[in-house]
Motif scaffolding. Structure first.
Motif, PDB file in Angstrom:
ATOM      1  N   PHE A 219       0.687  -6.603  -6.028  1.00  0.00           N
ATOM      2  CA  PHE A 219      -0.395  -5.618  -6.035  1.00  0.00           C
ATOM      3  C   PHE A 219       0.150  -4.332  -5.408  1.00  0.00           C
ATOM      4  CE2 PHE A 219      -2.315  -9.785  -5.494  1.00  0.00           C
ATOM      5  CZ  PHE A 219      -3.440  -9.776  -6.316  1.00  0.00           C
ATOM      6  N   VAL A 220      -0.334  -3.192  -5.884  1.00  0.00           N
ATOM      7  CA  VAL A 220       0.014  -1.925  -5.243  1.00  0.00           C
ATOM      8  C   VAL A 220      -1.206  -1.019  -5.263  1.00  0.00           C
ATOM      9  CG1 VAL A 220       0.908  -0.859  -7.373  1.00  0.00           C
ATOM     10  CG2 VAL A 220       1.659  -0.011  -5.136  1.00  0.00           C
ATOM     11  N   SER A 221      -1.447  -0.329  -4.152  1.00  0.00           N
ATOM     12  CA  SER A 221      -2.567   0.605  -4.067  1.00  0.00           C
ATOM     13  C   SER A 221      -2.042   2.001  -3.803  1.00  0.00           C
ATOM     14  CB  SER A 221      -3.550   0.188  -2.966  1.00  0.00           C
ATOM     15  OG  SER A 221      -2.948   0.318  -1.689  1.00  0.00           O
ATOM     16  N   ASP A 222      -2.717   2.988  -4.394  1.00  0.00           N
ATOM     17  CA  ASP A 222      -2.358   4.385  -4.181  1.00  0.00           C
ATOM     18  C   ASP A 222      -3.494   5.251  -4.697  1.00  0.00           C
ATOM     19  OD1 ASP A 222       0.605   5.845  -3.611  1.00  0.00           O
ATOM     20  OD2 ASP A 222      -0.872   7.107  -4.609  1.00  0.00           O
TER      21      ASP A 222
ATOM     22  N   THR B  17       0.860  -1.185   0.000  1.00  0.00           N
ATOM     23  CA  THR B  17       0.000   0.000   0.000  1.00  0.00           C
ATOM     24  C   THR B  17       0.895   1.233   0.000  1.00  0.00           C
ATOM     25  OG1 THR B  17      -0.200  -0.099   2.416  1.00  0.00           O
ATOM     26  CG2 THR B  17      -1.954  -1.127   1.136  1.00  0.00           C
ATOM     27  N   GLY B  18       0.718   2.054  -1.019  1.00  0.00           N
ATOM     28  CA  GLY B  18       1.527   3.245  -1.190  1.00  0.00           C
ATOM     29  C   GLY B  18       2.545   3.068  -2.304  1.00  0.00           C
ATOM     30  N   ALA B  19       2.408   3.852  -3.375  1.00  0.00           N
ATOM     31  CA  ALA B  19       3.322   3.764  -4.510  1.00  0.00           C
ATOM     32  C   ALA B  19       4.322   4.914  -4.502  1.00  0.00           C
ATOM     33  CB  ALA B  19       2.540   3.745  -5.829  1.00  0.00           C
TER      34      ALA B  19
ATOM     35  N   ASP C 299       3.654  -6.165 -14.898  1.00  0.00           N
ATOM     36  CA  ASP C 299       2.588  -7.088 -14.495  1.00  0.00           C
ATOM     37  C   ASP C 299       2.009  -6.788 -13.116  1.00  0.00           C
ATOM     38  OD1 ASP C 299       4.864  -7.854 -13.113  1.00  0.00           O
ATOM     39  OD2 ASP C 299       4.446  -9.998 -13.244  1.00  0.00           O
ATOM     40  N   VAL C 300       2.424  -5.662 -12.486  1.00  0.00           N
ATOM     41  CA  VAL C 300       1.862  -5.323 -11.183  1.00  0.00           C
ATOM     42  C   VAL C 300       0.386  -4.963 -11.342  1.00  0.00           C
ATOM     43  CG1 VAL C 300       2.448  -2.852 -11.273  1.00  0.00           C
ATOM     44  CG2 VAL C 300       2.234  -3.998  -9.061  1.00  0.00           C
ATOM     45  N   ILE C 301      -0.436  -5.396 -10.400  1.00  0.00           N
ATOM     46  CA  ILE C 301      -1.872  -5.090 -10.410  1.00  0.00           C
ATOM     47  C   ILE C 301      -2.077  -3.836  -9.577  1.00  0.00           C
ATOM     48  CG2 ILE C 301      -4.175  -5.918  -9.793  1.00  0.00           C
ATOM     49  CD1 ILE C 301      -2.936  -8.814 -10.071  1.00  0.00           C
ATOM     50  N   THR C 302      -2.530  -2.768 -10.212  1.00  0.00           N
ATOM     51  CA  THR C 302      -2.672  -1.478  -9.528  1.00  0.00           C
ATOM     52  C   THR C 302      -4.113  -1.252  -9.084  1.00  0.00           C
ATOM     53  OG1 THR C 302      -2.956  -0.355 -11.657  1.00  0.00           O
ATOM     54  CG2 THR C 302      -0.730  -0.443 -10.755  1.00  0.00           C
TER      55      THR C 302
ATOM     56  N   GLU D 147       0.494   4.606 -12.601  1.00  0.00           N
ATOM     57  CA  GLU D 147       0.983   4.460 -13.973  1.00  0.00           C
ATOM     58  C   GLU D 147       2.493   4.231 -13.986  1.00  0.00           C
ATOM     59  OE1 GLU D 147       1.039   6.927 -18.220  1.00  0.00           O
ATOM     60  OE2 GLU D 147      -0.058   7.713 -16.489  1.00  0.00           O
ATOM     61  N   LEU D 148       3.200   4.959 -13.135  1.00  0.00           N
ATOM     62  CA  LEU D 148       4.642   4.766 -13.034  1.00  0.00           C
ATOM     63  C   LEU D 148       4.957   3.358 -12.540  1.00  0.00           C
ATOM     64  CD1 LEU D 148       7.503   5.890 -13.204  1.00  0.00           C
ATOM     65  CD2 LEU D 148       7.231   6.757 -10.870  1.00  0.00           C
ATOM     66  N   ALA D 149       4.172   2.863 -11.578  1.00  0.00           N
ATOM     67  CA  ALA D 149       4.379   1.504 -11.074  1.00  0.00           C
ATOM     68  C   ALA D 149       4.260   0.485 -12.203  1.00  0.00           C
ATOM     69  CB  ALA D 149       3.377   1.196  -9.959  1.00  0.00           C
ATOM     70  N   ARG D 150       3.271   0.683 -13.081  1.00  0.00           N
ATOM     71  CA  ARG D 150       3.100  -0.235 -14.206  1.00  0.00           C
ATOM     72  C   ARG D 150       4.253  -0.138 -15.198  1.00  0.00           C
ATOM     73  NH1 ARG D 150      -2.307   1.535 -13.432  1.00  0.00           N
ATOM     74  NH2 ARG D 150      -2.078   3.132 -15.061  1.00  0.00           N
ATOM     75  N   SER D 151       4.832   1.045 -15.325  1.00  0.00           N
ATOM     76  CA  SER D 151       5.961   1.195 -16.240  1.00  0.00           C
ATOM     77  C   SER D 151       7.214   0.519 -15.683  1.00  0.00           C
ATOM     78  CB  SER D 151       6.234   2.672 -16.516  1.00  0.00           C
ATOM     79  OG  SER D 151       6.803   3.320 -15.377  1.00  0.00           O
ATOM     80  N   VAL D 152       7.339   0.486 -14.364  1.00  0.00           N
ATOM     81  CA  VAL D 152       8.498  -0.145 -13.727  1.00  0.00           C
ATOM     82  C   VAL D 152       8.324  -1.655 -13.654  1.00  0.00           C
ATOM     83  CG1 VAL D 152       9.803  -0.306 -11.568  1.00  0.00           C
ATOM     84  CG2 VAL D 152       9.080   1.923 -12.414  1.00  0.00           C
ATOM     85  N   ILE D 153       7.117  -2.105 -13.274  1.00  0.00           N
ATOM     86  CA  ILE D 153       6.811  -3.535 -13.169  1.00  0.00           C
ATOM     87  C   ILE D 153       5.530  -3.779 -13.965  1.00  0.00           C
ATOM     88  CG2 ILE D 153       6.364  -5.467 -11.607  1.00  0.00           C
ATOM     89  CD1 ILE D 153       7.719  -3.869  -9.386  1.00  0.00           C
TER      90      ILE D 153
END
Length: 357
Positions: free
Chosen positions: A202-205, A180-182, A220-223, A212-218
């Motif tokens: 999984f990541v929540s924010d 929790t927290g990106a 397959d992460v579920i946001t 969007e940045l989390a998806r660009s870094v990983i």
């Protein structure tokens, strides 16, 4: 030399101060190269002093005005008598925790980060990373390999926080993990979990730009944005048997984020609290007991983590520089760094100050 010092809340000044004194026995002078702006620095700027002592620190004697910056690295410029682990010219990363090395219950057991006399370079020490040079103890410096960049040296400290959080959660190969927290620590925790073998992330924010940045870094992460979806519902819908994730790591310091972790983790799962809460926050302790959960704190990191974290970054297994979104100078640090990062709708994640400019 130039140094960015904390004088009071919303009062950071680029001061001219004396160069570090000649290192004494067991001390090292480092010419700083890059330093990161940490969430702790932002808190001090916004409503400090918090960790910055207003009276001389009982162990270090330090007090304001305080040179900020505890995420940094540089080049060894001078060494004191008895220093053997580094030599002049070595490139190093700074492990910023300062504490008694013996005669303390926790120090005597190698748990230096738990010492009640703990101080921190950049918060309760005579210097910090947001200056052109710093005087530190030999145990505060760790030589980095040639394949590691100066920027990466400044990212070892926050990465150590993330690696320790994953260790506290027992993250292992094949696990499903919610963060929790990106923000910077949350993103590094995702990378640390993946490096440890987590198969589902999984990541929540609340900030869609950060998701969007989390998806660009990983990719397959579920946001998850909690404004639109219930975190626990999304996690259960995507995990085996609909039971929830194995480990949930709270990296915000927010009541709702912690409750989301407790809700999203499976029975006998582990919740790790990494973010610093500004006040007491309740959770449903009936659910903790009924579902046989483990709830663990994660404070800083053991100081012996530095070689391990350096290997993780230098090998490419944990690509920490992917979270860096901006590089600035010391002269522009307040306006282009601190103020930008405090914008809740901002698009910046980790900002590094280049001290060579």
């Amino acid at each position: 030399m130039r140094a960015l010092r904390f004088h009071a809340a919303r009062d950071l000044r680029l001061d001219t101060i004396a160069e570090p004194e000649k290192p004494g026995p067991g001390q090292v002078v480092v010419r700083n190269r890059f330093v990161g702006i940490c969430g702790t620095d932002l808190h001090e700027y916004s409503y400090g002093p918090i960790f910055i002592p207003t009276e001389p620190h009982p162990f270090t004697g330090a007090h304001g005005p305080q040179v900020l910056g505890h995420e940094f690295g540089g080049v060894v410029e001078a060494i004191g008598e008895g220093v053997t682990s580094v030599a002049v010219g070595d490139r190093v990363s700074i492990q910023p925790l300062v504490m008694p090395r013996s005669g303390d219950y926790f120090a005597d057991r190698g748990l230096f980060h738990l010492s009640p006399q703990l101080a921190l370079v950049g918060l309760s020490w005579r210097g910090g990373g947001m200056a052109e040079a710093a005087l530190v103890n030999e145990y505060n410096v760790q030589k980095i390999p040639d394949e590691m960049t100066d920027e990466e040296a400044a990212l070892v400290e926050p990465t150590a926080v993330a690696v320790y959080a994953c260790d506290r959660g027992g993250v292992t190969a094949g696990n499903s993990v919610l963060v929790t927290g990106a923000g910077p620590i949350g993103m590094l925790t995702l990378l640390a979990a993946r490096a440890a073998g987590a198969a589902q992330l999984f990541v929540s924010d609340l900030n869609d730009a950060r998701l969007e940045l989390a998806r660009s870094v990983i990719p397959d992460v579920i946001t998850i944005n909690p404004k639109r979806d219930a975190v626990g519902d999304v996690v259960r819908a995507r995990t085996e048997g609909g039971v929830g994730c194995d480990v949930a790591i709270e990296c915000v310091g927010n009541e709702h984020a912690l409750k989301a972790c407790v809700d999203a983790v499976r029975k006998q799962g582990v919740v790790v609290q990494t973010g610093l809460h500004p006040h007491e926050n309740p959770i449903d302790w009936f659910q903790v007991t009924f579902r046989d959960l483990e709830v663990k704190g994660s404070w800083a990191y053991p100081t012996h983590y530095w070689p391990r974290v350096i290997r993780l970054i230098a090998s490419g297994l944990l690509p920490a520089t992917k979270i860096v979104t901006k590089r600035i100078t010391l002269e522009t640090a307040v306006k282009e760094g601190f103020d930008v990062l405090l914008d809740p709708a901002g698009t910046q994640l980790k900002i590094l100050i280049d001290l060579s400019k």
